[in-house]
Design a protein around this motif. Structure first.
Motif, PDB file in Angstrom:
ATOM      1  N   GLY A  12       0.793  -1.225   0.000  1.00 30.56           N
ATOM      2  CA  GLY A  12       0.000   0.000   0.000  1.00 30.56           C
ATOM      3  C   GLY A  12       0.823   1.272   0.000  1.00 30.56           C
ATOM      4  O   GLY A  12       0.597   2.179  -0.789  1.00 30.56           O
ATOM      5  N   ALA A  13       1.816   1.356   0.878  1.00 31.23           N
ATOM      6  CA  ALA A  13       2.605   2.580   1.009  1.00 31.23           C
ATOM      7  C   ALA A  13       3.956   2.500   0.312  1.00 31.23           C
ATOM      8  O   ALA A  13       4.612   3.510   0.113  1.00 31.23           O
ATOM      9  CB  ALA A  13       2.818   2.903   2.486  1.00 31.23           C
ATOM     10  N   GLY A  14       4.417   1.294  -0.044  1.00 32.68           N
ATOM     11  CA  GLY A  14       5.696   1.145  -0.725  1.00 32.68           C
ATOM     12  C   GLY A  14       6.896   1.386   0.171  1.00 32.68           C
ATOM     13  O   GLY A  14       7.939   1.814  -0.299  1.00 32.68           O
ATOM     14  N   ILE A  15       6.757   1.069   1.459  1.00 34.93           N
ATOM     15  CA  ILE A  15       7.874   1.315   2.373  1.00 34.93           C
ATOM     16  C   ILE A  15       8.266   0.019   3.081  1.00 34.93           C
ATOM     17  O   ILE A  15       9.063  -0.748   2.574  1.00 34.93           O
ATOM     18  CB  ILE A  15       7.540   2.436   3.379  1.00 34.93           C
ATOM     19  N   CYS A  16       7.720  -0.220   4.254  1.00 37.63           N
ATOM     20  CA  CYS A  16       8.172  -1.332   5.107  1.00 37.63           C
ATOM     21  C   CYS A  16       7.896  -2.707   4.521  1.00 37.63           C
ATOM     22  O   CYS A  16       8.809  -3.516   4.376  1.00 37.63           O
ATOM     23  CB  CYS A  16       7.533  -1.228   6.495  1.00 37.63           C
ATOM     24  N   THR A  17       6.652  -2.984   4.209  1.00 38.41           N
ATOM     25  CA  THR A  17       6.286  -4.320   3.751  1.00 38.41           C
ATOM     26  C   THR A  17       6.971  -4.666   2.440  1.00 38.41           C
ATOM     27  O   THR A  17       7.511  -5.758   2.283  1.00 38.41           O
ATOM     28  CB  THR A  17       4.762  -4.441   3.602  1.00 38.41           C
ATOM     29  N   SER A  18       6.987  -3.749   1.506  1.00 34.22           N
ATOM     30  CA  SER A  18       7.622  -4.045   0.217  1.00 34.22           C
ATOM     31  C   SER A  18       9.133  -4.202   0.367  1.00 34.22           C
ATOM     32  O   SER A  18       9.744  -4.993  -0.341  1.00 34.22           O
ATOM     33  CB  SER A  18       7.267  -2.988  -0.830  1.00 34.22           C
ATOM     34  N   ASN A  19       9.743  -3.476   1.290  1.00 31.47           N
ATOM     35  CA  ASN A  19      11.176  -3.668   1.554  1.00 31.47           C
ATOM     36  C   ASN A  19      11.449  -5.048   2.124  1.00 31.47           C
ATOM     37  O   ASN A  19      12.426  -5.702   1.754  1.00 31.47           O
ATOM     38  CB  ASN A  19      11.702  -2.596   2.512  1.00 31.47           C
ATOM     39  N   LYS A  43       4.657   1.600  -4.404  1.00 30.02           N
ATOM     40  CA  LYS A  43       3.338   1.665  -3.780  1.00 30.02           C
ATOM     41  C   LYS A  43       2.297   1.466  -4.876  1.00 30.02           C
ATOM     42  O   LYS A  43       2.598   1.630  -6.068  1.00 30.02           O
ATOM     43  CB  LYS A  43       3.138   2.957  -3.014  1.00 30.02           C
ATOM     44  N   VAL A  44       1.104   1.118  -4.492  1.00 27.10           N
ATOM     45  CA  VAL A  44       0.047   0.808  -5.458  1.00 27.10           C
ATOM     46  C   VAL A  44      -0.151   1.958  -6.445  1.00 27.10           C
ATOM     47  O   VAL A  44      -0.273   1.730  -7.652  1.00 27.10           O
ATOM     48  CB  VAL A  44      -1.275   0.480  -4.734  1.00 27.10           C
ATOM     49  N   ASN A  45      -0.148   3.170  -5.968  1.00 28.99           N
ATOM     50  CA  ASN A  45      -0.405   4.319  -6.839  1.00 28.99           C
ATOM     51  C   ASN A  45       0.672   4.529  -7.902  1.00 28.99           C
ATOM     52  O   ASN A  45       0.434   5.245  -8.873  1.00 28.99           O
ATOM     53  CB  ASN A  45      -0.554   5.594  -6.012  1.00 28.99           C
ATOM     54  N   ASP A  46       1.850   3.941  -7.727  1.00 29.12           N
ATOM     55  CA  ASP A  46       2.944   4.114  -8.682  1.00 29.12           C
ATOM     56  C   ASP A  46       3.176   2.886  -9.570  1.00 29.12           C
ATOM     57  O   ASP A  46       4.139   2.849 -10.337  1.00 29.12           O
ATOM     58  CB  ASP A  46       4.249   4.420  -7.938  1.00 29.12           C
ATOM     59  N   LEU A  47       2.308   1.888  -9.489  1.00 22.87           N
ATOM     60  CA  LEU A  47       2.525   0.634 -10.221  1.00 22.87           C
ATOM     61  C   LEU A  47       2.580   0.810 -11.723  1.00 22.87           C
ATOM     62  O   LEU A  47       3.386   0.163 -12.393  1.00 22.87           O
ATOM     63  CB  LEU A  47       1.455  -0.396  -9.868  1.00 22.87           C
ATOM     64  N   GLU A  48       1.744   1.655 -12.258  1.00 23.39           N
ATOM     65  CA  GLU A  48       1.694   1.856 -13.713  1.00 23.39           C
ATOM     66  C   GLU A  48       3.094   2.113 -14.269  1.00 23.39           C
ATOM     67  O   GLU A  48       3.495   1.549 -15.277  1.00 23.39           O
ATOM     68  CB  GLU A  48       0.772   3.035 -14.035  1.00 23.39           C
ATOM     69  N   GLU A  49       3.845   2.948 -13.591  1.00 24.36           N
ATOM     70  CA  GLU A  49       5.203   3.274 -14.018  1.00 24.36           C
ATOM     71  C   GLU A  49       6.205   2.197 -13.604  1.00 24.36           C
ATOM     72  O   GLU A  49       7.110   1.846 -14.360  1.00 24.36           O
ATOM     73  CB  GLU A  49       5.614   4.613 -13.407  1.00 24.36           C
TER      74      GLU A  49
END
Length: 102
Positions: A12-19, A43-49
């Motif tokens: 969701g936020a592209g910080i802790c969990t994704s790291n 983060k989800v909002n940046d997936l397109e790129e």
């Protein structure tokens, strides 16, 4: 396994969990002998790129869109050893099949 593999880890936020996902995936792929792997976080909002040029998308959230690449729901990596093994096994299987299909 000659070409670089790009994996996107998304939460969701592209910080802790994704790291955390990135670290677990990198460790497993290194143990499996994959050499040229780039794991990026998003983060989800940046997936397109973020998914441009990616070979696999590992996510902890339910996505409403298909990005045209294999997608693994990797929430299990955060839960317990059995679920983590299953998610990581699935990632390895997809990437090995990617190499044999080239």
């Amino acid at each position: 396994m000659n070409d670089e593999i790009k994996i996107v880890c998304c939460c969701g936020a592209g910080i802790c969990t994704s790291n955390y996902l990135r670290e677990e995936i990198e460790d497993r792929l290194k143990a499996e002998g994959f050499k040229k792997v780039r794991v990026v976080i998003s983060k989800v909002n940046d997936l397109e790129e973020s998914v441009v040029g990616a070979d696999l998308l590992a996510t902890t959230v339910e996505l409403q869109r298909d990005y045209g690449i294999p997608q693994v729901r990797a929430l299990g990596i955060m839960l317990d050893d059995d679920a983590a093994k299953e998610a990581l096994d699935n990632i390895v299987k997809i990437l090995k099949n990617r190499d044999t299909n080239k």
